[in-house]
Structures are given as structure tokens and as C-alpha cells.
Design a protein around this motif. Structure first.
Motif, PDB file in Angstrom:
ATOM      1  N   ARG A  70      82.846  50.926  54.180  1.00 60.50           N
ATOM      2  CA  ARG A  70      82.359  51.677  55.337  1.00 60.50           C
ATOM      3  C   ARG A  70      82.233  50.782  56.567  1.00 60.50           C
ATOM      4  O   ARG A  70      81.836  49.623  56.461  1.00 60.50           O
ATOM      5  N   GLY A  71      82.546  51.332  57.733  1.00 58.94           N
ATOM      6  CA  GLY A  71      82.351  50.605  58.980  1.00 58.94           C
ATOM      7  C   GLY A  71      80.931  50.787  59.493  1.00 58.94           C
ATOM      8  O   GLY A  71      80.134  51.529  58.916  1.00 58.94           O
ATOM      9  N   ARG A  72      80.637  50.113  60.614  1.00 57.00           N
ATOM     10  CA  ARG A  72      79.288  50.213  61.167  1.00 57.00           C
ATOM     11  C   ARG A  72      78.882  51.647  61.530  1.00 57.00           C
ATOM     12  O   ARG A  72      77.743  52.040  61.268  1.00 57.00           O
ATOM     13  N   PRO A  73      79.766  52.470  62.118  1.00 55.44           N
ATOM     14  CA  PRO A  73      79.338  53.842  62.438  1.00 55.44           C
ATOM     15  C   PRO A  73      78.812  54.599  61.220  1.00 55.44           C
ATOM     16  O   PRO A  73      77.811  55.312  61.317  1.00 55.44           O
ATOM     17  N   ALA A  74      79.482  54.433  60.073  1.00 54.18           N
ATOM     18  CA  ALA A  74      79.035  55.121  58.859  1.00 54.18           C
ATOM     19  C   ALA A  74      77.708  54.563  58.368  1.00 54.18           C
ATOM     20  O   ALA A  74      76.818  55.309  57.948  1.00 54.18           O
ATOM     21  N   LYS A  75      77.564  53.240  58.420  1.00 48.69           N
ATOM     22  CA  LYS A  75      76.328  52.616  57.949  1.00 48.69           C
ATOM     23  C   LYS A  75      75.142  52.979  58.844  1.00 48.69           C
ATOM     24  O   LYS A  75      74.027  53.193  58.365  1.00 48.69           O
ATOM     25  N   VAL A  76      75.392  53.057  60.143  1.00 49.36           N
ATOM     26  CA  VAL A  76      74.327  53.478  61.059  1.00 49.36           C
ATOM     27  C   VAL A  76      74.004  54.955  60.847  1.00 49.36           C
ATOM     28  O   VAL A  76      72.843  55.363  60.957  1.00 49.36           O
ATOM     29  N   PHE A  77      75.020  55.737  60.525  1.00 45.86           N
ATOM     30  CA  PHE A  77      74.786  57.157  60.212  1.00 45.86           C
ATOM     31  C   PHE A  77      73.810  57.274  59.044  1.00 45.86           C
ATOM     32  O   PHE A  77      72.863  58.067  59.091  1.00 45.86           O
ATOM     33  N   VAL A  78      74.014  56.478  58.002  1.00 48.54           N
ATOM     34  CA  VAL A  78      73.126  56.533  56.835  1.00 48.54           C
ATOM     35  C   VAL A  78      71.729  56.030  57.211  1.00 48.54           C
ATOM     36  O   VAL A  78      70.729  56.586  56.774  1.00 48.54           O
ATOM     37  N   SER A  79      71.658  54.979  58.028  1.00 46.58           N
ATOM     38  CA  SER A  79      70.356  54.493  58.500  1.00 46.58           C
ATOM     39  C   SER A  79      69.626  55.570  59.284  1.00 46.58           C
ATOM     40  O   SER A  79      68.414  55.760  59.134  1.00 46.58           O
ATOM     41  N   THR A  80      70.366  56.301  60.107  1.00 43.94           N
ATOM     42  CA  THR A  80      69.771  57.389  60.888  1.00 43.94           C
ATOM     43  C   THR A  80      69.344  58.527  59.972  1.00 43.94           C
ATOM     44  O   THR A  80      68.303  59.158  60.195  1.00 43.94           O
ATOM     45  N   SER A  81      70.122  58.785  58.926  1.00 44.04           N
ATOM     46  CA  SER A  81      69.762  59.808  57.947  1.00 44.04           C
ATOM     47  C   SER A  81      68.428  59.474  57.288  1.00 44.04           C
ATOM     48  O   SER A  81      67.581  60.344  57.069  1.00 44.04           O
ATOM     49  N   HIS A  82      68.253  58.194  56.977  1.00 40.26           N
ATOM     50  CA  HIS A  82      67.023  57.721  56.351  1.00 40.26           C
ATOM     51  C   HIS A  82      65.826  57.954  57.272  1.00 40.26           C
ATOM     52  O   HIS A  82      64.794  58.486  56.869  1.00 40.26           O
ATOM     53  N   CYS A  83      65.990  57.562  58.538  1.00 38.86           N
ATOM     54  CA  CYS A  83      64.934  57.777  59.540  1.00 38.86           C
ATOM     55  C   CYS A  83      64.652  59.261  59.732  1.00 38.86           C
ATOM     56  O   CYS A  83      63.500  59.694  59.753  1.00 38.86           O
ATOM     57  N   SER A  84      65.715  60.051  59.845  1.00 40.66           N
ATOM     58  CA  SER A  84      65.574  61.486  60.113  1.00 40.66           C
ATOM     59  C   SER A  84      64.888  62.224  58.972  1.00 40.66           C
ATOM     60  O   SER A  84      64.150  63.181  59.200  1.00 40.66           O
ATOM     61  N   ALA A  85      65.137  61.785  57.748  1.00 39.73           N
ATOM     62  CA  ALA A  85      64.522  62.447  56.599  1.00 39.73           C
ATOM     63  C   ALA A  85      63.009  62.306  56.627  1.00 39.73           C
ATOM     64  O   ALA A  85      62.278  63.265  56.361  1.00 39.73           O
ATOM     65  N   GLY A  86      62.525  61.101  56.958  1.00 36.23           N
ATOM     66  CA  GLY A  86      61.079  60.906  57.059  1.00 36.23           C
ATOM     67  C   GLY A  86      60.476  61.760  58.155  1.00 36.23           C
ATOM     68  O   GLY A  86      59.423  62.388  57.966  1.00 36.23           O
ATOM     69  N   CYS A  87      61.145  61.795  59.303  1.00 35.40           N
ATOM     70  CA  CYS A  87      60.669  62.624  60.417  1.00 35.40           C
ATOM     71  C   CYS A  87      60.674  64.101  60.035  1.00 35.40           C
ATOM     72  O   CYS A  87      59.721  64.834  60.319  1.00 35.40           O
ATOM     73  N   THR A  88      61.757  64.536  59.411  1.00 39.57           N
ATOM     74  CA  THR A  88      61.886  65.942  59.016  1.00 39.57           C
ATOM     75  C   THR A  88      60.773  66.359  58.069  1.00 39.57           C
ATOM     76  O   THR A  88      60.179  67.427  58.215  1.00 39.57           O
ATOM     77  N   LEU A  89      60.487  65.503  57.087  1.00 43.02           N
ATOM     78  CA  LEU A  89      59.425  65.823  56.137  1.00 43.02           C
ATOM     79  C   LEU A  89      58.084  65.928  56.846  1.00 43.02           C
ATOM     80  O   LEU A  89      57.315  66.867  56.601  1.00 43.02           O
ATOM     81  N   GLY A  90      57.803  64.981  57.739  1.00 33.80           N
ATOM     82  CA  GLY A  90      56.550  65.032  58.482  1.00 33.80           C
ATOM     83  C   GLY A  90      56.436  66.275  59.340  1.00 33.80           C
ATOM     84  O   GLY A  90      55.395  66.935  59.386  1.00 33.80           O
ATOM     85  N   ASP A  91      57.532  66.626  60.027  1.00 33.56           N
ATOM     86  CA  ASP A  91      57.528  67.821  60.873  1.00 33.56           C
ATOM     87  C   ASP A  91      57.352  69.085  60.043  1.00 33.56           C
ATOM     88  O   ASP A  91      56.615  70.001  60.425  1.00 33.56           O
ATOM     89  N   ALA A  92      58.037  69.142  58.893  1.00 32.88           N
ATOM     90  CA  ALA A  92      57.945  70.328  58.038  1.00 32.88           C
ATOM     91  C   ALA A  92      56.544  70.497  57.462  1.00 32.88           C
ATOM     92  O   ALA A  92      56.056  71.629  57.304  1.00 32.88           O
ATOM     93  N   VAL A  93      55.879  69.390  57.152  1.00 34.90           N
ATOM     94  CA  VAL A  93      54.500  69.462  56.642  1.00 34.90           C
ATOM     95  C   VAL A  93      53.536  69.849  57.759  1.00 34.90           C
ATOM     96  O   VAL A  93      52.556  70.583  57.541  1.00 34.90           O
ATOM     97  N   GLY A  94      53.822  69.394  58.973  1.00 31.76           N
ATOM     98  CA  GLY A  94      52.934  69.669  60.095  1.00 31.76           C
ATOM     99  C   GLY A  94      52.904  71.124  60.523  1.00 31.76           C
ATOM    100  O   GLY A  94      51.865  71.635  60.959  1.00 31.76           O
TER     101      GLY A  94
END
Length: 218
Positions: A70-94
Motif C-alpha cells: 500500500r502507498g501512503r494515501p491508502a495508509k493514511v486512509f486507514v489511519s483516518t478510518s481509525h480516528c473516524s471510528a472513535g469519533c463516530t462511536l462517541g457521536d452515536a453514544v452522545g
């Protein structure tokens, strides 16, 4: 019509999340927290999350024997997915917390959502990042890993919420005369869109953090 579209979009998201969940149970990720991240992303990104999971996520499973090209765009995509999942869970609980308590801030339910969901998204986001850092860097100690998580994810978390909250404001003030409520499918469809926009605003922040060496590629 919008209600029907909302139900279909939510059903597709849940189906994609279920497919990913079944697969991560069969092929667990090397980084345990990603077993949670990918199904969450399936809910709001739907088929895109499904495609990226099988294209990139599977490469990081414990039983994978293929090389990671994988190139950097794909790896950053996965890093962003990781960040977004935590945010999504917090927002959904809120959301239900604000809805069930009837909370208002400055006379506004929207501001209450902003406040509660930001706090929870931040906490869950840091927690997710902690479990990405600590298992591989136990020499930091738990306090050190928490601090590393805060440095690695604060900017990207804020960027995510900017995109998400911006869409929520448009929904609340522009698109509807009476905004949808949390017990309506349309509300959660709007939330799906908000999460996608949050992902898009968070991606550049994650790219910068990775380029600066503050955050690791995934």
C-alpha cells in the motif's frame, strides 16, 4: 421519499458492517482495536468501507501472508478510518444522551449535541488511539501512551468534528423547516452523511500528522 432513502442507506450500512464483523471474527486484525474500527466504518461508509476493508484491511489480519504494498494515501486512509471510528462511536453514544435528557445549551438542542458529542468523540478517539499505541509501545507506560494518543489524534479529531458539525448545522438551519429527530431514520441518514464529511475533513489532518511523524501510518 427521503424516509425511504434513509431506511435503504441505513440498511446497506448495517449490512456492510455485519459482513465486515463476520470477516474480522474469522480473520482477526494484528492490531486488536481495528477489529472494532472496521465494522464501525462499515455503518457510515457502507460499500466504500467494505471495499477498503477487503483491499487494505485484510492485509493487516493475523493470518495474512501477502506483502503490504500500500502507498501512503491508502495508509493514511486507514489511519483516518481509525480516528473516524472513535469519533463516530462517541457521536452515536452522545445522541441518545441528549435526546433522553432533553438537554439544551444556550437554549439550543443543537449546541447540546455539539458539546456532548464532542466530549464523547474526543474521549473515544483518544481511547482508540491509546489501544493502537500502547500494545506496541509498552515501554512508554500507560500515561506516556495516553499523552502520545492525545498528540497523535487531537488535530484529526477536531478536523473530523468540524466537518460533521458543519453538516449538522446545515441540516438544522438550512435543509429542514423542522429538523429530523433521533427516533427517525432520516436523522441517522443525515448522521451517516455527517460522518462521511467528517472523514473527508479529517483526512488532510491525518496526512499532515503522518508526514510530520506525529502519527504512524496504518
Amino acid at each position: 421519499m427521503l424516509s425511504t432513502i434513509s431506511v435503504i442507506a441505513l440498511a446497506i450500512g448495517l449490512l456492510c458492517s455485519l459482513i465486515i464483523t463476520i470477516d474480522v471474527l474469522r480473520h482477526p486484525q494484528m492490531m486488536k482495536i481495528m477489529n472494532v474500527v472496521w465494522p464501525i466504518n462499515g455503518w457510515f461508509m457502507g460499500p466504500l468501507a467494505l471495499w477498503t476493508y477487503f483491499k487494505w484491511g485484510r492485509l493487516k489480519s493475523k493470518d495474512n501472508d501477502k506483502e503490504d504494498h500500500r502507498g501512503r494515501p491508502a495508509k493514511v486512509f486507514v489511519s483516518t478510518s481509525h480516528c473516524s471510528a472513535g469519533c463516530t462511536l462517541g457521536d452515536a453514544v452522545g445522541v441518545p444522551i441528549v435526546a433522553l435528557t432533553g438537554m439544551m445549551i444556550a437554549g439550543s438542542t443543537l449546541f447540546a449535541h455539539y458539546t456532548v458529542e464532542f466530549i464523547l468523540a474526543y474521549l473515544f478517539g483518544i481511547l482508540f488511539q491509546f489501544y493502537a499505541i500502547y500494545p506496541m509501545n509498552k515501554d512508554l507506560g500507560k500515561k506516556g501512551a495516553v499523552w502520545a494518543a492525545i498528540k497523535a489524534d487531537s488535530l484529526s479529531l477536531i478536523a473530523f468534528e468540524v466537518g460533521m458539525f458543519g453538516w449538522m448545522a446545515i441540516v438544522h438551519f438550512v435543509l429542514f423547516q423542522e429538523p429530523p429527530k433521533p427516533n427517525e431514520a432520516t436523522y441517522w441518514f443525515m448522521m451517516q452523511i455527517a460522518m462521511i464529511l467528517g472523514f473527508l475533513t479529517s483526512y488532510p489532518a491525518n496526512w499532515l500528522l503522518v508526514r510530520k511523524g506525529i502519527k504512524e501510518e496504518m
